[in-house]
Design a protein around this motif. Structure first.
Motif, short mmCIF file in Angstrom:
data_model
loop_
_atom_site.label_atom_id
_atom_site.label_comp_id
_atom_site.label_asym_id
_atom_site.label_seq_id
_atom_site.Cartn_x
_atom_site.Cartn_y
_atom_site.Cartn_z
N GLU A 214 -11.98 25.31 -38.43
CA GLU A 214 -13.13 25.29 -39.54
C GLU A 214 -13.97 24.04 -39.27
OE1 GLU A 214 -11.13 24.75 -43.12
OE2 GLU A 214 -10.63 22.79 -43.04
N TYR A 215 -13.91 22.84 -38.26
CA TYR A 215 -14.80 22.04 -38.02
C TYR A 215 -14.38 21.91 -36.31
CZ TYR A 215 -10.33 19.62 -37.97
OH TYR A 215 -8.73 19.01 -37.82
N PHE A 216 -15.45 21.09 -35.81
CA PHE A 216 -15.35 20.50 -34.49
C PHE A 216 -15.15 19.04 -34.46
CE2 PHE A 216 -19.99 20.86 -35.27
CZ PHE A 216 -20.20 19.67 -34.73
N GLU A 217 -14.31 18.59 -33.28
CA GLU A 217 -14.20 17.31 -33.30
C GLU A 217 -15.03 16.67 -32.14
OE1 GLU A 217 -9.35 17.70 -33.98
OE2 GLU A 217 -10.10 17.32 -32.05
N ILE A 218 -15.61 15.45 -32.30
CA ILE A 218 -16.30 14.82 -31.37
C ILE A 218 -15.38 13.40 -30.87
CG2 ILE A 218 -18.58 13.67 -30.97
CD1 ILE A 218 -19.45 15.01 -33.59
N TRP A 219 -15.36 13.51 -29.58
CA TRP A 219 -14.35 12.44 -29.01
C TRP A 219 -15.14 11.50 -28.00
CZ3 TRP A 219 -9.13 11.54 -29.85
CH2 TRP A 219 -8.33 12.43 -30.69
N ASN A 220 -14.49 10.12 -28.08
CA ASN A 220 -14.84 9.53 -26.73
C ASN A 220 -13.78 10.09 -25.82
OD1 ASN A 220 -13.91 7.46 -24.96
ND2 ASN A 220 -15.20 5.96 -26.06
N LEU A 221 -14.21 10.13 -24.71
CA LEU A 221 -13.49 10.92 -23.71
C LEU A 221 -12.18 10.01 -23.15
CD1 LEU A 221 -16.18 12.64 -21.68
CD2 LEU A 221 -13.97 13.99 -22.35
N ASP A 222 -12.48 8.61 -23.10
CA ASP A 222 -11.14 7.58 -22.76
C ASP A 222 -10.38 7.56 -24.09
OD1 ASP A 222 -12.45 6.97 -20.36
OD2 ASP A 222 -13.68 5.52 -21.16
N VAL A 223 -10.74 7.75 -25.23
CA VAL A 223 -9.78 7.54 -26.48
C VAL A 223 -9.12 8.80 -26.39
CG1 VAL A 223 -9.86 7.46 -29.08
CG2 VAL A 223 -11.34 5.81 -27.75
N LEU A 224 -9.88 10.03 -26.18
CA LEU A 224 -9.08 11.39 -26.06
C LEU A 224 -7.64 11.17 -25.01
CD1 LEU A 224 -10.01 14.72 -26.50
CD2 LEU A 224 -8.90 14.13 -24.33
N ASP A 225 -8.27 10.69 -23.78
CA ASP A 225 -7.30 10.65 -22.80
C ASP A 225 -6.13 9.57 -23.03
OD1 ASP A 225 -6.73 11.86 -20.28
OD2 ASP A 225 -7.12 9.78 -19.26
N ALA A 226 -6.45 8.63 -24.05
CA ALA A 226 -5.18 7.65 -24.23
C ALA A 226 -4.42 8.20 -25.34
CB ALA A 226 -5.85 6.25 -24.51
N ASP B 282 -1.18 11.92 -28.81
CA ASP B 282 -1.02 13.20 -29.99
C ASP B 282 -1.79 14.31 -29.26
OD1 ASP B 282 0.87 12.04 -31.73
OD2 ASP B 282 -0.75 11.18 -32.94
N VAL B 283 -2.61 13.94 -28.44
CA VAL B 283 -3.51 15.20 -27.72
C VAL B 283 -2.73 15.76 -26.71
CG1 VAL B 283 -5.68 15.54 -26.63
CG2 VAL B 283 -5.61 14.16 -28.27
N ALA B 284 -2.71 17.08 -26.61
CA ALA B 284 -1.75 17.84 -25.64
C ALA B 284 -2.35 17.49 -24.30
CB ALA B 284 -1.84 19.33 -25.85
N PRO B 285 -1.54 17.49 -23.38
CA PRO B 285 -1.57 17.29 -21.79
C PRO B 285 -2.73 18.38 -21.45
CG PRO B 285 0.56 17.21 -22.19
CD PRO B 285 0.13 17.55 -23.37
N GLN B 286 -2.71 19.55 -21.70
CA GLN B 286 -3.53 20.59 -21.24
C GLN B 286 -4.95 20.49 -21.66
OE1 GLN B 286 -0.73 20.92 -23.02
NE2 GLN B 286 0.45 22.70 -22.26
N ILE B 287 -5.25 19.85 -22.86
CA ILE B 287 -6.37 19.43 -23.41
C ILE B 287 -6.99 18.16 -22.52
CG2 ILE B 287 -7.87 18.62 -25.48
CD1 ILE B 287 -5.92 20.44 -27.11
N LYS B 288 -6.27 17.27 -22.53
CA LYS B 288 -6.54 16.14 -21.52
C LYS B 288 -7.11 16.35 -20.14
CE LYS B 288 -3.85 12.64 -23.99
NZ LYS B 288 -2.65 11.78 -23.89
N GLU B 289 -6.22 17.34 -19.41
CA GLU B 289 -6.40 18.04 -18.31
C GLU B 289 -8.11 18.55 -17.89
OE1 GLU B 289 -4.52 20.35 -14.61
OE2 GLU B 289 -3.81 20.77 -16.59
N TYR B 290 -8.11 19.39 -19.31
CA TYR B 290 -9.36 20.18 -19.33
C TYR B 290 -10.67 19.32 -19.80
CZ TYR B 290 -12.53 24.14 -20.49
OH TYR B 290 -13.51 24.84 -20.34
#
Length: 161
Positions: free
Chosen positions: A127-139, A142-150
Motif C-alpha cells: 500500500e506504500y513505497f519505501e525510500i532508502w539510503n542504499l548504504d542504510v538499507l545494506d546495513a 532486518d532487510v532480506a539478503p535477496q533485497i540487498k543483493e538486488y
C-alpha cells in the motif's frame, strides 16, 4: 469506490543537492491510479530507517481507521493512544510532483532517513513505497539478503549510466 493498486518493484534514482528526486514511472503510475493527482504523502517508516510514500487517499483511509479504533477503545473504557494518530497522520508532508515525477524530499524526512545527494532506492511495498539510503538499507539486519543483493545490482546499473 476505486480499486486500489499496490506498489511494487525496486528502482534506483538520483537525488540532487537540493533533495530533488524523481518517483519512478511505475510507482508514479500507481499513485495516479490511486487518485494522487500529482501529490505524494511522505512519512517516516514505523520500524525501518527509511521513508514511505503513498497517495493522499491512503492517508484519509488511515485517519478514518484510527478514529474508528480510538472510538472503540474509548467506548470500551480503554485508554486511547493519541500518539498513533500524531505519528501516522500528523507527522507527514504532502509534496507535489511534476509530469516526470520530480519532487523535493521534505528536508526533515530526508535527514531522518539519511537520504542525501547521490542515489536513493524506491521499493514498492504493497500500500506504500519505501525510500532508502542504499548504504542504510545494506546495513539494516532486518532487510532480506535477496533485497540487498538486488539493490546492489540496481545501484551498479545506476552508477554505470
Amino acid at each position: 469506490m476505486i480499486q486500489r493498486q499496490e506498489f511494487s518493484g525496486i528502482y534506483v534514482t538520483g537525488v540532487d543537492a537540493k533533495g530533488r528526486a524523481a518517483i519512478p514511472a511505475a510507482l508514479r503510475s500507481t499513485l495516479e491510479v490511486n487518485g494522487a493527482a500529482s501529490r505524494v504523502v511522505i512519512a517516516l517508516h514505523d520500524r525501518s530507517p527509511c521513508l514511505v510514500g503513498f497517495d493522499p487517499a491512503l492517508l484519509s483511509s488511515r485517519a478514518t481507521k484510527l478514529t474508528a479504533q480510538a472510538d472503540l477503545r474509548s467506548n470500551a473504557g480503554e485508554e486511547v493512544d493519541f500518539n498513533r494518530a500524531r505519528l501516522s497522520i500528523g507527522l507527514t508532508e504532502t509534496a507535489s510532483y511534476d509530469a516526470s515525477g520530480r519532487f523535493v524530499l521534505p528536508a526533515f524526512f530526508a535527514m531522518k532517513a539519511k537520504i542525501e545527494k547521490g542515489a536513493a532506492l524506491f521499493m514498492g511495498s504493497n500500500e506504500y513505497f519505501e525510500i532508502w539510503n542504499l548504504d542504510v538499507l545494506d546495513a539494516d539486519p532486518d532487510v532480506a539478503p535477496q533485497i540487498k543483493e538486488y539493490a546492489r545490482f540496481r545501484r551498479a546499473e545506476w552508477t554505470a549510466k
